[in-house]
Design a protein around this motif. Structure first.
Motif, PDB file in Angstrom:
ATOM      1  N   ARG A   1       4.575  11.750   6.786  1.00 19.50           N
ATOM      2  CA  ARG A   1       3.350  11.082   6.287  1.00 19.50           C
ATOM      3  C   ARG A   1       3.684   9.723   5.658  1.00 19.50           C
ATOM      4  O   ARG A   1       2.943   8.764   5.785  1.00 19.50           O
ATOM      5  CB  ARG A   1       2.664  11.942   5.222  1.00 19.50           C
ATOM      6  N   ARG A   2       4.781   9.694   4.934  1.00 23.15           N
ATOM      7  CA  ARG A   2       5.165   8.433   4.289  1.00 23.15           C
ATOM      8  C   ARG A   2       5.517   7.388   5.344  1.00 23.15           C
ATOM      9  O   ARG A   2       5.296   6.192   5.136  1.00 23.15           O
ATOM     10  CB  ARG A   2       6.330   8.656   3.313  1.00 23.15           C
TER      11      ARG A   2
ATOM     12  N   LEU B   1       5.868  15.760   4.639  1.00 24.56           N
ATOM     13  CA  LEU B   1       5.538  14.717   3.664  1.00 24.56           C
ATOM     14  C   LEU B   1       6.280  13.409   3.985  1.00 24.56           C
ATOM     15  O   LEU B   1       5.699  12.324   3.925  1.00 24.56           O
ATOM     16  CB  LEU B   1       5.884  15.195   2.249  1.00 24.56           C
TER      17      LEU B   1
ATOM     18  N   TRP C   1      -6.311  10.492   1.286  1.00 23.23           N
ATOM     19  CA  TRP C   1      -5.282  11.540   1.454  1.00 23.23           C
ATOM     20  C   TRP C   1      -4.315  11.541   0.276  1.00 23.23           C
ATOM     21  O   TRP C   1      -3.994  12.589  -0.285  1.00 23.23           O
ATOM     22  CB  TRP C   1      -4.519  11.335   2.763  1.00 23.23           C
ATOM     23  N   TRP C   2      -3.860  10.359  -0.144  1.00 25.94           N
ATOM     24  CA  TRP C   2      -2.843  10.287  -1.189  1.00 25.94           C
ATOM     25  C   TRP C   2      -3.424  10.364  -2.600  1.00 25.94           C
ATOM     26  O   TRP C   2      -2.821  10.933  -3.498  1.00 25.94           O
ATOM     27  CB  TRP C   2      -2.012   8.996  -1.069  1.00 25.94           C
TER      28      TRP C   2
ATOM     29  N   LEU D   1       0.837  -1.205   0.000  1.00 25.82           N
ATOM     30  CA  LEU D   1       0.000   0.000   0.000  1.00 25.82           C
ATOM     31  C   LEU D   1       0.868   1.250   0.000  1.00 25.82           C
ATOM     32  O   LEU D   1       0.550   2.241  -0.658  1.00 25.82           O
ATOM     33  CB  LEU D   1      -0.898  -0.017   1.246  1.00 25.82           C
ATOM     34  N   ASP D   2       1.981   1.211   0.722  1.00 27.21           N
ATOM     35  CA  ASP D   2       2.842   2.399   0.823  1.00 27.21           C
ATOM     36  C   ASP D   2       3.453   2.750  -0.533  1.00 27.21           C
ATOM     37  O   ASP D   2       3.384   3.893  -0.977  1.00 27.21           O
ATOM     38  CB  ASP D   2       3.923   2.210   1.902  1.00 27.21           C
TER      39      ASP D   2
ATOM     40  N   TRP E   1       2.401   6.070  -2.949  1.00 21.21           N
ATOM     41  CA  TRP E   1       3.453   7.007  -3.334  1.00 21.21           C
ATOM     42  C   TRP E   1       3.526   7.142  -4.853  1.00 21.21           C
ATOM     43  O   TRP E   1       3.686   8.235  -5.399  1.00 21.21           O
ATOM     44  CB  TRP E   1       4.791   6.545  -2.743  1.00 21.21           C
TER      45      TRP E   1
ATOM     46  N   ARG F   1       4.108   7.196   8.270  1.00 23.00           N
ATOM     47  CA  ARG F   1       2.799   6.765   8.773  1.00 23.00           C
ATOM     48  C   ARG F   1       2.184   5.748   7.809  1.00 23.00           C
ATOM     49  O   ARG F   1       1.669   4.705   8.212  1.00 23.00           O
ATOM     50  CB  ARG F   1       1.892   7.997   8.897  1.00 23.00           C
ATOM     51  N   LEU F   2       2.262   6.063   6.514  1.00 19.72           N
ATOM     52  CA  LEU F   2       1.717   5.181   5.482  1.00 19.72           C
ATOM     53  C   LEU F   2       2.392   3.806   5.533  1.00 19.72           C
ATOM     54  O   LEU F   2       1.724   2.772   5.396  1.00 19.72           O
ATOM     55  CB  LEU F   2       1.924   5.846   4.111  1.00 19.72           C
ATOM     56  N   THR F   3       3.688   3.792   5.721  1.00 23.15           N
ATOM     57  CA  THR F   3       4.410   2.523   5.805  1.00 23.15           C
ATOM     58  C   THR F   3       3.927   1.703   6.999  1.00 23.15           C
ATOM     59  O   THR F   3       3.759   0.486   6.904  1.00 23.15           O
ATOM     60  CB  THR F   3       5.931   2.789   5.896  1.00 23.15           C
TER      61      THR F   3
ATOM     62  N   GLU G   1      -5.891   6.884   4.343  1.00 24.31           N
ATOM     63  CA  GLU G   1      -4.643   6.996   3.574  1.00 24.31           C
ATOM     64  C   GLU G   1      -4.956   7.148   2.082  1.00 24.31           C
ATOM     65  O   GLU G   1      -4.384   7.998   1.402  1.00 24.31           O
ATOM     66  CB  GLU G   1      -3.760   5.750   3.767  1.00 24.31           C
TER      67      GLU G   1
ATOM     68  N   GLU H   1      -6.793  13.501  11.872  1.00 24.90           N
ATOM     69  CA  GLU H   1      -5.399  13.361  11.442  1.00 24.90           C
ATOM     70  C   GLU H   1      -5.235  13.600   9.941  1.00 24.90           C
ATOM     71  O   GLU H   1      -4.285  14.265   9.508  1.00 24.90           O
ATOM     72  CB  GLU H   1      -4.886  11.958  11.797  1.00 24.90           C
ATOM     73  N   TYR H   2      -6.149  13.046   9.143  1.00 19.43           N
ATOM     74  CA  TYR H   2      -5.972  13.101   7.690  1.00 19.43           C
ATOM     75  C   TYR H   2      -6.770  14.216   7.016  1.00 19.43           C
ATOM     76  O   TYR H   2      -6.515  14.554   5.872  1.00 19.43           O
ATOM     77  CB  TYR H   2      -6.375  11.759   7.061  1.00 19.43           C
TER      78      TYR H   2
END
Lengths: 354, 256
Positions: free
Chosen positions: B223-224, B220, A259-260, A219-220, A224, B226-228, A256, A296-297
């Motif tokens: 945030r990455r 940023l 947000w992304w 997901l990360d 990205w 957190r995403l991880t 997430e 938070e988001y």
């Protein structure tokens, strides 16, 4: 259509299959392992009273599929995403041709996607053209981890894959559903790596790349990449059923994604029959983001967002006119079969919306 | 049956060693994840049984866990030899044989293209990024801002084991804030494994790509991180669910 706050939400299930994993169709132990693994996913994320037994899970047939998807108007349309796996299943797990039997019976309800495999070379390009000619496929589902002979998979940024993407572009096959899966050759690499989508998406800006199960377990990396490539979308299969038994996690994943990627690039899909829209749609529609995640988001899972994710985003990708569909469904064959004419005329909520 | 002779390892010591082996994808101990089905100690020999959540778990990850389990157990001076057996996996035969016969991954899987070093490094990097999020959160909680945090290097840290805290010096060591040592030490451990903070004056925190962070992109990068973490915990939820589902299925089959 799902009803919430007296509004109708048109649901396009962007990821469905009509598969056959009966023992007669399995020709390699991988086929048995595969369906057992699917079944574990099914039971892990399905409420106990809605779980199927293994025999019905192996093959459920066209009638059951139509009833599950449309019988109580849980979904209004479905998009077939074929998965061939012809090294594991004698006749294939669910090929375009097999899905087509149902899709051509109810063309107003189903979108039929095809596939390609760059390892098939010129023959594969011919097959892609054939699918385009026979079915006018608007998209392809690509299963990069599919075993074929000695090969255990391929990558979207392979030179050969680019040839096929060029062919898609030329034929107007705009929607590329990339599905990452277990074990790929070479075995030492990470089978779920989504990095190849990045290169393909930036090289083919005219195509849309939908990464199924939002890249999980990457997901990360997926978010990205999607943050930088605006033609990359996320399919919600696997993440969606978290709503049912891990609501906090669903809230976090959805936060997430919003947000992304924003609310326009996330697509609902059940991955039927992994999960069944007849309960899943309601779970996702009724899910809420936690207060903490909203703070938070700074994102919302509100009615407008849900309308986009559950149908409008897929409608944009597949040129579906939702209002015209709603009109047509007031007396199409499926609505007649299940008594849904009034539902689509806006007079009566379907049973599922209680 | 297990038996412990005078100078053989204790079960607790073996478990403690196995506890240091992580599922590389989840950055969580294989003991906590309940992948360890059995430990059998016979004199100076230790046999460990492992079962992962699905038969389709990446062979590369399965290999790493099996090798790490072997090496951790054999690091005990009381252990002469360990034997690791992987169960219920698509490649259980190759992995069990390869790990116990001390083969390389390439030797165990002749059709693989080289070693697992690259994928291991990639997952270590993700673990570092996830741990960085917790370390940075602790520093933010202590009142440090983005500028101060991106300027830190490891020589600005002073561990105090008696209070389980770390003094973090900022502004040319003009003052220090005190934070709990756990998130900082967990981060440092992974950062050292990924060879990022080998120099005392190297930037302590990095982007996921390993570069120093500038103050403008701090938010940023955070945030990455957190995403991880969200990715790891989500995948952890999937693995956990699959493991339970498979156990139920196998128990059901055994009952038939």
């Amino acid at each position: 259509m799902y009803q919430q706050n007296e509004e109708d939400i048109f649901v396009i299930d962007a990821h469905v299959h009509l598969w056959d994993a009966t023992e007669e169709n399995i020709k390699h132990e991988g086929g048995e392992e595969f369906i057992q693994c699917f079944y574990d996913y099914h039971t892990t994320f399905t409420p106990e009273e809605r779980q199927w037994d293994m025999d019905e899970y192996r093959k459920y047939g066209a009638d059951r599929m139509v009833a599950d998807l449309f019988g109580d108007a849980a979904a209004d349309m479905g998009i077939f995403q074929p998965t061939y796996l012809t090294d594991f299943y004698a006749e294939g797990f669910n090929t375009t041709e097999q899905n087509a039997a149902l899709a051509t019976e109810y063309p107003e309800r189903f979108v039929l996607n095809g596939t390609f495999d760059p390892r098939d070379g010129d023959q594969g390009l011919e097959y892609l053209e054939e699918l385009h000619e026979n079915y006018e496929i608007p998209g392809v589902k690509l299963y990069t981890a599919e075993w074929r002979g000695d090969s255990k998979g391929w990558r979207l940024d392979d030179e050969e894959a680019f040839e096929f993407l060029e062919k898609c572009s030329e034929l107007g096959i705009e929607n590329i559903h990339a599905h990452k899966g277990p074990t790929i050759r070479p075995l030492n690499r990470d089978a779920f790596d989504v990095a190849d989508v990045d290169d393909a998406a930036s090289s083919f800006p005219e195509l849309n790349f939908v990464v199924e199960h939002v890249g999980l377990p990457r997901l990360d990396d997926f978010c990205w990449i999607a943050a930088q490539e605006n033609n990359v979308y996320g399919g919600l299969a696997v993440a969606a059923p978290f709503a049912q038994n891990r609501p906090g996690k669903f809230s976090e994943i959805m936060s997430e994604l919003l947000w992304w990627l924003g609310e326009e690039r996330v697509l609902f899909g059940s991955d039927y029959a992994l999960w069944n829209p007849d309960w899943l749609v309601e779970e996702v529609m009724e899910a809420e983001l936690t207060q903490e995640h909203r703070a938070e988001y700074g994102v919302e899972w509100d009615l407008e967002t849900k309308k986009k994710v559950m149908g409008e985003n897929a409608a944009d990708l597949y040129d579906i006119d939702i209002e015209a569909k709603r009109q047509a469904f007031q007396d199409d064959e499926i609505s007649q079969q299940f008594g849904l004419e009034d539902h689509y005329a806006g007079e009566e909520p379907a049973a599922a919306d209680d | 049956m297990s038996s412990q002779i005078s100078d053989g390892p204790t079960r607790a010591a073996v478990r403690d060693r196995l506890n240091r082996v992580t599922d590389p994808e989840l950055d969580c101990s294989i003991v906590a994840l309940e992948y360890v089905d059995g430990i059998e100690i016979t004199g100076h020999r230790v046999a460990v049984d492992l079962t992962l959540p699905t038969a389709w778990c990446s062979p590369a990850f399965a290999w790493m866990m099996a090798v790490d389990a072997r090496d951790e157990v054999e690091s005990l001076s009381t252990v002469e030899e360990s034997r690791i057996t992987l169960h219920e996996h698509m490649h259980e035969t190759e992995i069990t044989r390869g790990v116990n016969e001390r083969l390389s991954f390439g030797e165990a899987f002749p059709d693989a293209d080289g070693d697992v070093a690259a994928v291991r490094a990639e997952l270590d990097e993700k673990a570092r990024v996830a741990r960085q999020y917790d370390a940075v959160e602790a520093l933010l909680d202590a009142g440090l801002d983005a500028e101060a945090i991106v300027d830190l290097s490891s020589r600005d840290l002073e561990m105090d084991d008696s209070t389980n805290t770390v003094a973090v010096y900022v502004d040319d060591r003009s003052f220090a804030v005190t934070v709990p040592n756990d998130p900082i030490e967990r981060y440092l451990h992974k950062a050292r494994e990924t060879a990022l903070v080998s120099e005392p004056d190297a930037s302590l925190f990095r982007t996921p790509e390993g570069d120093p962070i500038d103050a403008e992109s701090f938010a940023l990068v955070h945030r990455r991180g957190r995403l991880t973490q969200v990715n790891m915990s989500s995948q952890g939820g999937i693995c956990d669910g699959l493991r339970e589902a498979r156990e139920r299925r196998l128990e059901g089959a055994a009952d038939d």
